[in-house]
Enzyme design. Structure first.
Site, PDB file in Angstrom:
ATOM      1  N   ILE A   1       0.832  -1.200   0.000  1.00  0.00           N
ATOM      2  CA  ILE A   1       0.000   0.000   0.000  1.00  0.00           C
ATOM      3  C   ILE A   1       0.869   1.254   0.000  1.00  0.00           C
ATOM      4  O   ILE A   1       0.593   2.223  -0.713  1.00  0.00           O
ATOM      5  CB  ILE A   1      -0.957  -0.002   1.212  1.00  0.00           C
ATOM      6  CG1 ILE A   1      -1.861  -1.234   1.175  1.00  0.00           C
ATOM      7  CG2 ILE A   1      -1.805   1.269   1.226  1.00  0.00           C
ATOM      8  CD1 ILE A   1      -2.723  -1.404   2.416  1.00  0.00           C
TER       9      ILE A   1
ATOM     10  N   ASP B   1      11.644   3.313   4.898  1.00  0.00           N
ATOM     11  CA  ASP B   1      11.294   1.896   4.897  1.00  0.00           C
ATOM     12  C   ASP B   1      12.482   1.079   5.388  1.00  0.00           C
ATOM     13  O   ASP B   1      13.638   1.372   5.051  1.00  0.00           O
ATOM     14  CB  ASP B   1      10.892   1.441   3.488  1.00  0.00           C
ATOM     15  CG  ASP B   1      10.083   0.154   3.500  1.00  0.00           C
ATOM     16  OD1 ASP B   1       8.877   0.202   3.218  1.00  0.00           O
ATOM     17  OD2 ASP B   1      10.659  -0.908   3.818  1.00  0.00           O
TER      18      ASP B   1
ATOM     19  N   THR C   1      -6.537  -0.579   9.923  1.00  0.00           N
ATOM     20  CA  THR C   1      -7.288  -1.657   9.283  1.00  0.00           C
ATOM     21  C   THR C   1      -8.674  -1.818   9.899  1.00  0.00           C
ATOM     22  O   THR C   1      -8.880  -1.487  11.080  1.00  0.00           O
ATOM     23  CB  THR C   1      -6.525  -2.991   9.432  1.00  0.00           C
ATOM     24  OG1 THR C   1      -7.335  -4.079   8.980  1.00  0.00           O
ATOM     25  CG2 THR C   1      -6.149  -3.260  10.881  1.00  0.00           C
ATOM     26  N   ASP C   2      -9.603  -2.359   9.139  1.00  0.00           N
ATOM     27  CA  ASP C   2     -10.926  -2.652   9.686  1.00  0.00           C
ATOM     28  C   ASP C   2     -10.904  -3.846  10.636  1.00  0.00           C
ATOM     29  O   ASP C   2     -11.869  -4.083  11.376  1.00  0.00           O
ATOM     30  CB  ASP C   2     -11.950  -2.873   8.570  1.00  0.00           C
ATOM     31  CG  ASP C   2     -11.632  -4.052   7.657  1.00  0.00           C
ATOM     32  OD1 ASP C   2     -10.567  -4.679   7.814  1.00  0.00           O
ATOM     33  OD2 ASP C   2     -12.458  -4.344   6.766  1.00  0.00           O
ATOM     34  N   GLU C   3      -9.800  -4.585  10.667  1.00  0.00           N
ATOM     35  CA  GLU C   3      -9.734  -5.756  11.536  1.00  0.00           C
ATOM     36  C   GLU C   3      -9.748  -5.390  13.018  1.00  0.00           C
ATOM     37  O   GLU C   3     -10.011  -6.256  13.865  1.00  0.00           O
ATOM     38  CB  GLU C   3      -8.506  -6.605  11.190  1.00  0.00           C
ATOM     39  CG  GLU C   3      -8.562  -7.166   9.780  1.00  0.00           C
ATOM     40  CD  GLU C   3      -7.493  -8.201   9.499  1.00  0.00           C
ATOM     41  OE1 GLU C   3      -7.174  -8.999  10.393  1.00  0.00           O
ATOM     42  OE2 GLU C   3      -6.964  -8.202   8.371  1.00  0.00           O
TER      43      GLU C   3
ATOM     44  N   TYR D   1      -2.206  -9.521  15.287  1.00  0.00           N
ATOM     45  CA  TYR D   1      -2.078  -8.409  14.337  1.00  0.00           C
ATOM     46  C   TYR D   1      -3.094  -7.322  14.619  1.00  0.00           C
ATOM     47  O   TYR D   1      -2.754  -6.149  14.786  1.00  0.00           O
ATOM     48  CB  TYR D   1      -2.233  -8.920  12.904  1.00  0.00           C
ATOM     49  CG  TYR D   1      -2.539  -7.813  11.924  1.00  0.00           C
ATOM     50  CD1 TYR D   1      -1.651  -6.754  11.739  1.00  0.00           C
ATOM     51  CD2 TYR D   1      -3.732  -7.809  11.190  1.00  0.00           C
ATOM     52  CE1 TYR D   1      -1.937  -5.717  10.864  1.00  0.00           C
ATOM     53  CE2 TYR D   1      -4.015  -6.787  10.311  1.00  0.00           C
ATOM     54  CZ  TYR D   1      -3.123  -5.742  10.147  1.00  0.00           C
ATOM     55  OH  TYR D   1      -3.422  -4.718   9.286  1.00  0.00           O
TER      56      TYR D   1
ATOM     57  N   LYS E   1      -2.633  -3.370  15.939  1.00  0.00           N
ATOM     58  CA  LYS E   1      -3.100  -2.191  15.200  1.00  0.00           C
ATOM     59  C   LYS E   1      -4.109  -1.387  16.019  1.00  0.00           C
ATOM     60  O   LYS E   1      -4.110  -0.149  15.985  1.00  0.00           O
ATOM     61  CB  LYS E   1      -3.706  -2.605  13.858  1.00  0.00           C
ATOM     62  CG  LYS E   1      -2.692  -3.090  12.834  1.00  0.00           C
ATOM     63  CD  LYS E   1      -1.659  -2.033  12.465  1.00  0.00           C
ATOM     64  CE  LYS E   1      -2.252  -0.905  11.646  1.00  0.00           C
ATOM     65  NZ  LYS E   1      -1.208   0.056  11.198  1.00  0.00           N
TER      66      LYS E   1
ATOM     67  N   ARG F   1     -15.117 -10.641   2.909  1.00  0.00           N
ATOM     68  CA  ARG F   1     -14.300  -9.442   3.025  1.00  0.00           C
ATOM     69  C   ARG F   1     -14.792  -8.390   2.028  1.00  0.00           C
ATOM     70  O   ARG F   1     -15.410  -8.705   1.016  1.00  0.00           O
ATOM     71  CB  ARG F   1     -12.814  -9.763   2.736  1.00  0.00           C
ATOM     72  CG  ARG F   1     -12.189 -10.783   3.693  1.00  0.00           C
ATOM     73  CD  ARG F   1     -12.089 -10.249   5.092  1.00  0.00           C
ATOM     74  NE  ARG F   1     -11.448 -11.168   6.017  1.00  0.00           N
ATOM     75  CZ  ARG F   1     -12.090 -11.971   6.850  1.00  0.00           C
ATOM     76  NH1 ARG F   1     -13.433 -11.966   6.864  1.00  0.00           N
ATOM     77  NH2 ARG F   1     -11.444 -12.762   7.673  1.00  0.00           N
TER      78      ARG F   1
END
Length: 346
Positions: free
Chosen positions: A12, A31, A130-132, A155, A159, A219
Site C-alpha cells: 500500500i 522503509d 485496518t478494519d480488523e 495483528y 493495530k 471481506r
C-alpha cells in the site's frame, strides 16, 4: 507538500508514494526493507527529483529524529507495519514491537519535530490502520467509525493499540492527526503471501489453491490505487482528530473471489482443465473472523470519495499485472514465508 511516508516500499505504501509523486508532492520514503518491502515497487519514481529514500526502522527513535530534522516534512503518512495475520499467529512479538512501539516512536518523533517548529497548523500525522480492529461481523451489519474495537488476532490487537496511541497523542498533546481504517486491499505489487496473489501464482504454477475452511469468510475488497487516492484526500482534507473508514463497496466470500480469479485466468491463459479444479480446502486459520464490511458513509459524505474500481475490474487488472510482471514476483519466491502455510501454530 512534502510527505514523509513510512513503509513506502511495501504494497500500500508504494501505491501512495507513486500517486503522491505523480501529483507533484515531494515524498520521503522511510522503509526498513524487511521481507515484504521492495525498491522495485517504487522504481518508476526512484530518479524523480521529488523523491528521496531513507532506509530505517521505526523501532529506531534516533534514526527517526535524524530523518525528521534532515527532510523537514509537512506531513506524515504512517503505513509501516507488520500486517499478515498468519505471521502474527506464529510470531506475535514482531507485531508488538513494530506496530505498537514503532508507532509510539513515530508519534514522539513527530511531536518533537512539530513542537520545535512552533506547532504549525498545517502539519498532519495520518495514521493508516485496518478494519480488523473492529473484530468480526455476523451476516448483517457494517463497521462504522463508532464501532467498538474488538480485535481477535495479535495483528489486529497491535493495530488497535496503535490507533489508541494516535488518538491519545491528539487528545493529550494536541498533535494534529487523522486516522483511516481500510478494508482488504488487492492490486499490483501485492506481496505473494496474501490471498489474491497466492491464488494467481499457485494457479499459474499448477499447485493447489488453498482456501481456508469452506471459503465462506466475507471481506470487502478495495483496489490499492483507489485506497491510495482516498488516503491522500484524507491527509489533505480530513478533519483533525477524525477517523475515516475506507471500503471498496465490494463484499465477496473468499470462495467466490477465488473462483472469479480462476475464471479470469481461464480466459487470459487457458489450459486443458479449469483453474478452479486446483482449489483445495485446508484447515481454517485460528480465530478466523467471519465477515468484515465497511460503512463508507463518512468519507463519502464529508470528503466526496467513492471507489472507482469494481472488484471485477480490479481483479482483471490485477491478474493481468501479474501475468505481465513475472520478473517482479519470481524475484520474491525465495523470501521468508512465501509458498508456505503460515499461522498453523495457532
Amino acid at each position: 507538500m512534502k510527505i514523509l511516508v513510512t513503509g513506502g516500499a511495501g504494497f500500500i505504501g508504494s501505491a501512495v508514494v507513486r500517486l503522491a509523486v505523480a501529483r507533484d508532492h515531494a515524498v520521503v520514503n522511510l522503509d526498513a526493507l524487511t521481507y515484504a518491502g521492495s525498491l522495485e515497487n517504487i522504481a518508476n519514481v526512484a530518479d524523480d527529483p521529488l523523491y528521496a529514500f531513507e532506509q530505517a526502522n521505526i523501532r529506531d527513535r534516533a534514526a527517526l529524529d535524524r530523518i525528521f530534522a534532515a527532510h523537514q516534512p509537512d506531513a506524515v503518512m504512517h503505513l509501516a507495519a507488520e500486517s499478515h495475520v498468519d505471521r502474527s499467529i506464529d510470531g506475535p512479538g514482531g507485531f508488538i514491537e513494530t506496530n505498537i512501539t514503532g508507532t509510539y516512536n513515530m508519534l514522539e518523533s513527530a511531536r518533537s519535530y512539530w513542537v520545535a517548529r512552533g506547532k504549525p497548523e498545517e502539519f498532519r500525522f495520518h495514521h493508516i490502520s485496518t478494519d480488523e480492529v473492529y473484530g468480526s461481523l455476523g451476516a448483517e451489519g457494517m463497521f462504522t467509525e463508532d464501532t467498538p474495537y474488538d480485535p481477535r488476532s495479535p495483528y489486529s490487537a497491535s493495530k488497535a493499540s496503535s490507533d489508541h496511541l494516535v488518538r491519545a497523542w491528539h487528545e493529550t498533546y494536541g498533535l494534529p492527526v487523522v486516522l483511516t481504517n481500510c478494508s482488504n486491499n488487492y492490486g499490483p505489487f501485492h506481496f505473494p503471501e496474501k490471498l489474491v496473489p497466492v491464488v494467481i501464482l499457485n494457479a499459474l504454477a499448477g499447485k493447489p489453491i488453498p482456501v481456508y475452511g469452506e471459503g465462506l469468510n466475507v471481506r470487502d475488497w478495495l483496489y490499492v490505487e483507489d485506497h491510495a487516492d482516498a488516503l491522500l484526500l484524507v491527509l489533505e482534507k480530513g478533519a483533525l482528530g477524525r477517523s475515516y473508514n475506507i471500503g471498496g463497496e465490494n463484499e465477496a466470500r473468499n470462495i467466490d473471489l477465488v473462483k472469479t480469479i480462476c475464471g479470469i485466468l481461464d480466459q487470459k491463459r487457458p489450459k486443458d482443465v479449469p483453474y478452479a479444479d486446483q482449489i483445495a480446502f485446508v484447515q481454517d486459520r485460528a480465530g478466523h473472523d467471519l465477515r468484515y464490511a465497511i460503512d463508507p458513509s463518512r468519507i463519502r459524505d464529508e470528503l466526496g470519495w467513492r471507489p472507482s474500481v469494481t472488484v471485477e475490474e480490479g481483479l482483471e487488472r490485477t491478474v493481468q499485472w501479474y501475468l505481465d510482471n513475472e520478473d517482479w514476483w519470481r524475484a520474491l519466491q525465495n523470501r521468508d514465508g512465501v509458498g508456505q502455510r503460515l499461522g498453523s501454530k495457532g
